[in-house]
Write a protein that holds these residues in place. Sequence first.
Motif, PDB file in Angstrom:
ATOM      1  N   ALA A 250       1.010  -1.278  -0.017  1.00 20.46           N
ATOM      2  CA  ALA A 250      -0.015   0.060   0.125  1.00 20.46           C
ATOM      3  C   ALA A 250       0.759   1.376   0.014  1.00 20.46           C
ATOM      4  N   LEU A 251       0.421   2.323  -0.409  1.00 25.86           N
ATOM      5  CA  LEU A 251       1.141   3.600  -0.576  1.00 25.86           C
ATOM      6  C   LEU A 251       0.093   4.785  -0.844  1.00 25.86           C
ATOM      7  N   ARG A 252       0.567   6.140  -0.742  1.00 28.09           N
ATOM      8  CA  ARG A 252       0.081   7.226  -1.462  1.00 28.09           C
ATOM      9  C   ARG A 252       1.263   7.888  -1.911  1.00 28.09           C
ATOM     10  N   LEU A 253       1.118   8.650  -3.065  1.00 24.80           N
ATOM     11  CA  LEU A 253       2.093   9.521  -3.486  1.00 24.80           C
ATOM     12  C   LEU A 253       1.873  10.828  -2.989  1.00 24.80           C
ATOM     13  N   ALA A 254       2.786  11.299  -2.106  1.00 20.96           N
ATOM     14  CA  ALA A 254       2.494  12.514  -1.222  1.00 20.96           C
ATOM     15  C   ALA A 254       2.660  13.862  -2.314  1.00 20.96           C
TER      16      ALA A 254
END
Length: 364
Positions: A250-254
């Motif tokens: 999982a991730l988010r692109l800041a």
Amino acid sequence: MDTQLIHVAAAPFEAARRVAILPAGHRARRLHGHSFLARVRAALPAGWAPFPDGETGALTEALSTCVAALDYRDLNEQLPVPTDENLARWVRAHLPVPGIRTVGVQSTRDQGADLDGADHCHLWRRFRFEAAHQLPRVPAGHQCGRMHGHGFEVILHANQDLAGQDMGLDFDDLGAVWAPLQAQLHYSCLNDIADLDNPTSERLARWIWQRLKPALPALSWVSVYETATAGCHYDGAHYRIWKEQRFEGALRLAAAPADDPRRRLHGHSYLLRLHLTAPLDEVLGWTLDYGDVKALFKPVYERLDHHRLDELPGLRDGDPGSLARWMRERIGTALPALDRIDLHETPGCGASLCWGELGPALPA
């Protein structure tokens, strides 16, 4: 060699074509269709993507927009001779992307053409045979010391200077030179074949090269898949193996804009491919044991699989290029032969971090 970060993307399209330059009676002269896949590898300059670390998505979007003009079309209305080579030229000419290294068109799962210039092409075709083998020189207790079998796959790559021609070799030409080896290898025990008493992937690739190169001077690489996740390239002098693994993250692109969905927490099923170049151990018959590669990488793998990737200590962002750099720093000296890391967040789309030869692109 300097480290290169190469972004990669793939985009499918459905289309029909006739290839009228082929000999009379050739099946591809008739109107027929394919599920094509276009692929690109590009060294993108800083600032090209709409936001930092957004290169994979931007390249994928650019390629998809480009091939939309070919989707559900009669390709003969788009270009006079729609060979795989000319389709790759068309994509290269119409793709507004800087730093392009290669453009490929895969017309079926088992064949395609990769261009690294307007006229320089690697044509490739994949073959499969079913065979048994055992490796007689492995340490006691090693699973490969037992008689077992695989559905082996072999890819023949032909290096061609097209010099403005619409196509080089016909895919059937590759089939014709392969046919005698197919008859020898299919439903066989490889250990019983002359000069294959120790049939590792590396020695099998060399055995194939030695038998085909005289009949196919354009042969540039032989790729042998021993399993779906491991194999070896051989170019007549150098061996390069790869080992694939998959992990869930999982991730988010800041750095993504506030209204971009990639700024939200999301996830991918990643494909990771480790490439290693090393000399052949003439006693064991391999460069490295695939199992050893997996075991040595395991401490890094366990920090990736089923984790939130953008919170890993020392990681700048969760994009494929940043993740590949993070992996290289963490693997350290445990795998000194490692010289390329491929990471795809979706099929065919991601990045290759390379500090050796870029080498051939493995087909989808």
